[in-house]
Enzyme design. Structure first.
Site, short mmCIF file in Angstrom:
data_model
loop_
_atom_site.label_atom_id
_atom_site.label_comp_id
_atom_site.label_asym_id
_atom_site.label_seq_id
_atom_site.Cartn_x
_atom_site.Cartn_y
_atom_site.Cartn_z
N GLU A 179 5.44 22.67 -3.98
CA GLU A 179 6.67 23.21 -4.57
C GLU A 179 6.36 24.31 -5.59
OE1 GLU A 179 5.86 20.08 -4.16
OE2 GLU A 179 7.45 19.16 -2.99
N GLN B 2 0.36 9.59 16.22
CA GLN B 2 1.39 9.38 17.24
C GLN B 2 0.75 9.29 18.63
OE1 GLN B 2 4.43 8.86 16.31
NE2 GLN B 2 5.42 8.70 18.31
N GLU C 8 -2.73 16.07 -17.17
CA GLU C 8 -2.58 15.00 -18.17
C GLU C 8 -1.56 13.98 -17.66
OE1 GLU C 8 -1.79 16.65 -22.00
OE2 GLU C 8 -3.73 17.69 -22.03
N ILE D 141 -8.62 12.47 -12.76
CA ILE D 141 -9.79 13.35 -12.81
C ILE D 141 -10.82 12.92 -11.75
CG2 ILE D 141 -11.62 14.29 -14.28
CD1 ILE D 141 -8.60 15.02 -14.99
N GLU E 237 -4.18 20.36 -7.26
CA GLU E 237 -4.57 21.78 -7.34
C GLU E 237 -3.38 22.70 -7.09
OE1 GLU E 237 -8.18 23.02 -7.16
OE2 GLU E 237 -8.83 21.03 -7.72
N GLY F 244 -0.92 6.13 19.18
CA GLY F 244 0.01 5.01 19.22
C GLY F 244 -0.38 3.88 18.29
N GLY F 245 -0.36 2.67 18.80
CA GLY F 245 -0.70 1.51 17.98
C GLY F 245 -2.09 1.60 17.39
#
Lengths: 391, 255
Positions: free
Chosen positions: A376, A346, A140, A170, A372, A349-350
């Site tokens: 943490e 990386q 929510e 959603i 999902e 590169g560019g």
């Protein structure tokens, strides 16, 4: 790009023994379809130039949603781990399409696990064939990880429940024919199947400024005096919805982890090919030790993530608890995917920084360390299991 | 209608590597069903869908040919016959046609043999014609369109400035092109069902008789033609990049 590689053959062989060759054939064939019909459309989906319904239809027609369900509902009754590997391949071809179908399949899983026989017969065949599309509505605007604090209410009114509230972020919103909506009821949290055509269900504007997964549709879903017939719509026991959602998310976390392995592998293969051809200081990029470290770390982490996901999948197949392993697999795979995609950027590169076809993989992967079950919260779950008294 | 479709589990040219002397490393090379043979299988399946009957998927090759047979059976093949011949014992084109012909004669009444224009690895395109000769059947090569009506087969061959239509009574051997049709992708259910269908293994020795043709034909060298790709990145605004591209194409002699 070959989506099904020797590493998949080896995982199947190590986990499924004699049955592996049949699953090899299955996944190799599936991979060929993905390479021909989904992979070429993936960049366009990210850039808003395609329609996810087209790629999703390819996967539905292949039978991706049927893989691990019983034959009596139109399923193929294959092991959950084979479905998980198929979802890795789908994620490698197009992450948005894979996620859309993964969430659709979670709703099918809910009906298979908690639905009445009538609900299963009414909905499963059309969901497994992809004739109907489903969406999962738990989060929510003010409650994500703390889903128990949801404010959406379902009040009993005779033979009906009346749902009021709002659901956020959603996936498949606006496209879905069926929404699995969680709401507070007097006895706890309950799950309801709401038709997309219900006049009390309103879909907000698409969230277009997403970092990644741009091919999929994401929006708010509002429930305004949304009447649903109690007998048809209540999924499982009244008040048992939250416990049901946790079980569903255990499986879904394995799948989201595998999608992330697929995302990482695609980015990795692009970086690998580039490192073989790019020359600097008179050598190939792949000749430098620091490049090789990245290439080695990518393979180590992808294999570790795939194996932990498959370990959780095998526990599920055997009817054992796998909540902690699923959480571990998702944390490892989602965070690994962002790292591997970052390493790919990386190495390129560019070109990695300025090319949609490279950095989109990092953008796609980044979502799944949030959705999902954020990393943490999953770490809290994992640690709490470790702190439980062991018998 | 009883159809036999031929296929080759070819070296996957996209995965092929060369040794330092330019010779392809065939030992342990990845393999797959020859791309052109998918058109052959598709044509066989379409004919079966229209006229009924059976499709026997027939190949000569090493143990890893089974996966190509299974793939063809998932597309619609009825049964598989695998003539076992590891690469070191594999016969040349005429020998291959000989073994295939012997195997087809063992199958019994066959109305149509479908093959493709050539294998995607070696592309010699010889076996179909040789097989037709050994079976004493007419050979309709490079068909871009195939129709079977009333016991006859009619094929269209495309030329730069026209179309030639050939017609003959069945049984016959026909080779199709990559433009003849678009091969289907089997569903996961079809792959599962195919994995349970029978594949008959046949040894070379069970087919070889005194009439085996010795050609004296020998491949003395096989090298990969190197294709040097130039990675040229043109930077700047579109107008500027377009000018650079034009100049680069002129320098290469393309324009």
């Amino acid at each position: 790009m070959k989506l099904f590689g020797p590493e998949h053959e080896r995982v199947l062989l190590s986990l499924y023994g004699d049955a592996a060759s049949e699953f090899d054939d299955l996944l190799r064939s599936f991979s060929a379809v993905l390479e021909a019909k989904v992979l070429p459309l993936s960049l366009g989906l990210d850039q808003g130039k395609g329609d996810i319904a087209e790629t999703r239809r390819v996967l539905f027609d292949q039978g991706l949603s049927k893989l691990s369900y019983p034959e009596r509902y139109g399923g193929l009754a294959l092991p959950f781990g084979v479905y998980a590997l198929a979802m890795e391949l789908a994620g490698a071809a197009d992450a948005s399409t894979a996620m859309s179908i993964g969430i659709h399949n979670t709703v099918a899983d809910a009906i298979a696990q908690f639905g009445s026989e009538e609900q299963r017969r009414r909905l499963l065949p059309s969901l497994l064939s992809g004739e109907k599309l489903a969406a999962f509505a738990l989060t929510e605007p003010s409650s994500g990880s703390d889903a128990r604090s949801m404010s959406t209410r379902a009040a009993k009114d005779g033979k009906y429940f009346v749902l009021d509230g709002s659901k956020m972020f959603i996936t498949n919103a606006g496209e879905a024919d069926v929404y699995l909506v969680f709401a507070s009821t007097p006895g706890g949290h309950s799950a309801f199947l709401v038709e997309g055509s219900n006049s009390g269900l309103k879909v907000g504007s698409p969230l277009r400024e997403k970092l990644g997964m741009r091919g999929s549709h994401t929006a708010e879903v509002r429930l305004e005096r949304c009447h649903v017939a109690a007998e048809d719509s209540l999924l499982g026991e009244e008040g048992a919805g939250f416990e049901g959602a946790k079980k569903l998310l255990d499986s879904s976390r394995v799948i989201m982890g595998m999608i992330c392995v697929g995302i990482a592998r695609t980015a990795y293969l692009k970086a690998l090919a580039y490192s073989r051809s790019r020359e600097l200081f008179g050598k190939k990029l792949s000749d430098f030790q620091l490049t090789r470290e990245k290439l080695a770390d990518g393979v180590i982490e992808m294999n570790a993530s795939r194996l932990l996901c498959m370990h959780a999948a095998r526990l599920k197949e055997r009817g054992l608890t796998f909540a902690s392993e699923a959480a571990q697999a998702k944390v490892l795979a989602t965070e690994m995917s962002a790292r591997t995609c970052d390493a790919a950027i990386q190495l390129l590169g560019g070109y990695g920084y300025t090319t949609d076809d490279v950095h989109r993989h990092w953008r796609d992967a980044r979502l799944l360390a949030i959705g999902e079950g954020a990393s943490e919260v999953l770490r809290l779950l994992i640690a709490s299991r470790e702190l439980e008294p062991k018998t | 209608m009883n159809i036999v479709v031929l296929l080759k589990n070819a070296v996957d040219e996209a995965e092929l590597r060369a040794d330092p002397s330019g010779h392809p490393i065939l030992k342990g090379a990845a393999t797959k069903m020859s791309n052109f043979d998918k058109n052959g299988v598709e044509e066989a399946v379409r004919q079966k869908e229209e006229h009924g009957g059976t499709i026997t998927v027939l190949t000569l090759g090493g143990a890893d040919s089974k996966k190509a047979i299974r793939e063809a059976m998932a597309m619609g093949g009825t049964k598989g016959v695998h003539i076992l011949a590891e690469p070191e014992a594999a016969p040349d084109s005429l020998g291959t046609a000989y073994y295939l012909a012997k195997a087809i004669k063992r199958i019994g009444e066959v109305d149509l043999v479908v093959c493709s224009e050539g294998a995607s690895d070696t592309y010699q395109g010889q076996v179909g014609a040789m097989l037709a000769e050994l079976l004493d059947m007419p050979f309709l090569a490079y068909a871009k369109k195939v129709e079977v009506v009333g016991g006859k087969i009619r094929c269209e061959q495309g030329f730069e400035r026209g179309v030639r239509v050939l017609e003959t009574k069945l049984p016959a051997v026909v080779s199709v092109l990559s433009e003849t049709n678009v091969p289907r992708y089997p569903t996961l259910l079809q792959v599962m069902v195919a994995s349970k269908k029978a594949i008959e293994d046949v040894q070379l020795s069970a087919l070889k008789e005194s009439d085996y043709p010795e050609t004296g034909f020998e491949v003395v060298a096989l090298t990969i033609q190197p294709v040097n790709r130039k990675r040229l990145i043109l930077e700047g605004q579109p107008e500027e990049a377009a000018k650079k591209l034009l100049m680069a194409l002129k320098q290469e002699g393309v324009l």
